[in-house]
Structures are given as C-alpha cells and as structure tokens.
Design a protein around this motif. Structure first.
Motif, mmCIF file in Angstrom:
data_model
loop_
_atom_site.group_PDB
_atom_site.id
_atom_site.type_symbol
_atom_site.label_atom_id
_atom_site.label_comp_id
_atom_site.label_asym_id
_atom_site.label_seq_id
_atom_site.Cartn_x
_atom_site.Cartn_y
_atom_site.Cartn_z
ATOM 1 N N ALA A 1 0.675 -14.765 -12.268
ATOM 2 C CA ALA A 1 0.301 -13.579 -11.488
ATOM 3 C C ALA A 1 0.516 -12.284 -12.270
ATOM 4 C CB ALA A 1 1.087 -13.545 -10.180
ATOM 5 N N ALA A 2 1.636 -12.140 -12.944
ATOM 6 C CA ALA A 2 1.917 -10.896 -13.675
ATOM 7 C C ALA A 2 0.918 -10.694 -14.805
ATOM 8 C CB ALA A 2 3.346 -10.900 -14.222
ATOM 9 N N GLY A 3 0.574 -11.749 -15.496
ATOM 10 C CA GLY A 3 -0.413 -11.653 -16.574
ATOM 11 C C GLY A 3 -1.774 -11.249 -16.052
ATOM 12 N N ARG A 4 -2.186 -11.826 -14.933
ATOM 13 C CA ARG A 4 -3.474 -11.457 -14.344
ATOM 14 C C ARG A 4 -3.452 -10.020 -13.853
ATOM 15 N NH1 ARG A 4 -2.938 -16.828 -12.760
ATOM 16 N NH2 ARG A 4 -2.027 -16.268 -10.769
ATOM 17 N N THR B 1 -4.635 -14.286 -20.651
ATOM 18 C CA THR B 1 -5.770 -14.869 -21.354
ATOM 19 C C THR B 1 -5.887 -16.327 -20.957
ATOM 20 O OG1 THR B 1 -4.337 -15.353 -23.229
ATOM 21 C CG2 THR B 1 -5.554 -13.287 -23.286
ATOM 22 N N GLN B 2 -6.865 -16.992 -21.481
ATOM 23 C CA GLN B 2 -7.031 -18.397 -21.123
ATOM 24 C C GLN B 2 -6.953 -19.285 -22.345
ATOM 25 O OE1 GLN B 2 -10.638 -18.025 -18.897
ATOM 26 N NE2 GLN B 2 -11.918 -18.424 -20.654
ATOM 27 N N GLY B 3 -6.539 -20.510 -22.103
ATOM 28 C CA GLY B 3 -6.416 -21.476 -23.180
ATOM 29 C C GLY B 3 -7.764 -21.951 -23.663
ATOM 30 N N ALA B 4 -7.752 -22.811 -24.674
ATOM 31 C CA ALA B 4 -8.986 -23.330 -25.258
ATOM 32 C C ALA B 4 -9.834 -24.051 -24.226
ATOM 33 C CB ALA B 4 -8.657 -24.267 -26.425
ATOM 34 N N SER B 5 -9.187 -24.593 -23.210
ATOM 35 C CA SER B 5 -9.917 -25.319 -22.176
ATOM 36 C C SER B 5 -10.562 -24.377 -21.173
ATOM 37 C CB SER B 5 -8.953 -26.244 -21.431
ATOM 38 O OG SER B 5 -7.989 -25.450 -20.740
ATOM 39 N N GLY B 6 -10.312 -23.068 -21.293
ATOM 40 C CA GLY B 6 -10.852 -22.123 -20.327
ATOM 41 C C GLY B 6 -9.930 -21.941 -19.141
ATOM 42 N N ASP B 7 -8.771 -22.570 -19.171
ATOM 43 C CA ASP B 7 -7.808 -22.489 -18.077
ATOM 44 C C ASP B 7 -7.112 -21.139 -18.080
ATOM 45 O OD1 ASP B 7 -5.791 -22.890 -16.193
ATOM 46 O OD2 ASP B 7 -4.564 -24.097 -17.542
ATOM 47 N N ALA B 8 -7.341 -20.340 -17.052
ATOM 48 C CA ALA B 8 -6.678 -19.043 -16.935
ATOM 49 C C ALA B 8 -5.551 -19.121 -15.915
ATOM 50 C CB ALA B 8 -7.683 -17.967 -16.544
ATOM 51 N N GLY B 9 -5.063 -20.313 -15.660
ATOM 52 C CA GLY B 9 -4.026 -20.512 -14.649
ATOM 53 C C GLY B 9 -2.639 -20.215 -15.151
ATOM 54 N N ASP B 10 -1.755 -21.150 -14.955
ATOM 55 C CA ASP B 10 -0.338 -20.979 -15.236
ATOM 56 C C ASP B 10 -0.069 -20.734 -16.717
ATOM 57 O OD1 ASP B 10 2.352 -20.863 -14.663
ATOM 58 O OD2 ASP B 10 2.503 -22.901 -13.911
ATOM 59 N N TYR B 11 1.097 -20.193 -16.976
ATOM 60 C CA TYR B 11 1.568 -19.996 -18.340
ATOM 61 C C TYR B 11 1.890 -21.354 -18.975
ATOM 62 C CZ TYR B 11 2.651 -15.449 -16.182
ATOM 63 O OH TYR B 11 2.597 -14.270 -15.493
ATOM 64 N N ALA B 12 2.173 -21.326 -20.262
ATOM 65 C CA ALA B 12 2.595 -22.533 -20.981
ATOM 66 C C ALA B 12 4.031 -22.326 -21.460
ATOM 67 C CB ALA B 12 1.666 -22.799 -22.164
ATOM 68 N N PHE B 13 4.731 -23.436 -21.675
ATOM 69 C CA PHE B 13 6.123 -23.368 -22.102
ATOM 70 C C PHE B 13 6.476 -24.608 -22.901
ATOM 71 C CE2 PHE B 13 10.705 -24.135 -21.451
ATOM 72 C CZ PHE B 13 11.197 -22.946 -21.983
#
Length: 150
Positions: free
Chosen positions: A63-66, A72-84
């Motif tokens: 939410a904060a990033g959006r 931004t989105q990952g290579a898959s086009g996923d603009a959802g959750d962060y990664a860790f």
C-alpha cells in the motif's frame, strides 16, 4: 556446518534464479579465508538451502509503495506485495570477530549483486544474520567429507 538457509517470498521465483544465488553464495563461503589464510568453512559441510514461502505478508502489502507512486512491478508484471529474503548463516564457534564480519560482508555483497536487477523492478527487503553457538545436540553422518580430504 556451516549452513546458510534462505527463506524468501515466493514472488521472487518469478524474478530471479534462486538456485544460482545458492550456488554463488556457497562459492562465496568456500572462498573465505581466516587471518592465517586458511579456509573458514569446510567444503564438505558447506550448505546453502533456499525455501520459498508460498504464503506471506510483508509490511503493509504494498500500500505505501502504491500510495507514494514508487511501487514498481516484478518481471511477471505483479504489482502486488513486496518481496523479502531472509538469510541466516549458522556456524559453530571458533572464528574471530574479524573473520565473521568479512564473511558477512562478502555474503551481503554477493546477495545484493544478485538482487540488484530486482531492486529496479520491485520493492525488496533483504536481511542477513549470522548465528553461532554451542549445540545442545550435534550429530552428523556423511560420506561427503572424505571427498575433500587431501
């Protein structure tokens, strides 16, 4: 020992080769030397294992990033959750503080280099911790170590 365990959000599998990260981290560990020029870790005992978490929640879910317009989105086009990714190196006692710091710095540098392309694609957090200590129980059975005795 030593064992480096990586726990990571499964969304990273779409953006990077975790098997390649495991190999490069194992090679980094095997290249480490102490103050006397001796290997820090035994080749037959060095392990790097990575486990994706198929279910996870990271911070606020993106939410904060959006809201900031920086998500931004990952290579898959996923603009959802962060990664860790959480990396935990467990090793027995006996190495100097300077050696442990050099090992940590080398592993973190290698990890950052691996994930560098992802930092431009998505929000990603990386934590590296090194633990050492006396085991309550420590048993081993292996036919790997004789391969590396000279």
């Amino acid at each position: 020992m030593p064992h480096l365990v990586i726990l990571y959000t499964a969304n990273l599998d779409r953006d990077t080769d975790m098997a390649a990260l495991c190999r490069s981290l194992a090679d980094t560990m095997l290249a480490q030397q102490d103050e006397d020029g001796k290997p820090v870790f035994p080749p037959g005992g060095t392990r790097v294992l990575a486990y994706p978490a198929p279910h996870y929640a990271v911070a606020d879910g993106g939410a904060a990033g959006r809201a900031a317009g920086t998500h931004t989105q990952g290579a898959s086009g996923d603009a959802g959750d962060y990664a860790f990714a959480y990396l935990n190196l467990r090793m027995g006692r006996g190495r100097s503080d300077a050696t442990k710091k050099r090992v940590g710095d080398a592993l973190l540098a290698r990890t950052k280099a691996h994930f560098d392309p992802i930092f431009g694609q998505r929000h990603l957090g990386v934590t590296l911790q090194i633990d050492e200590g006396a085991e309550v129980f420590d048993a081993k059975h292996s036919n790997l170590h004789p391969l590396f005795k000279k």
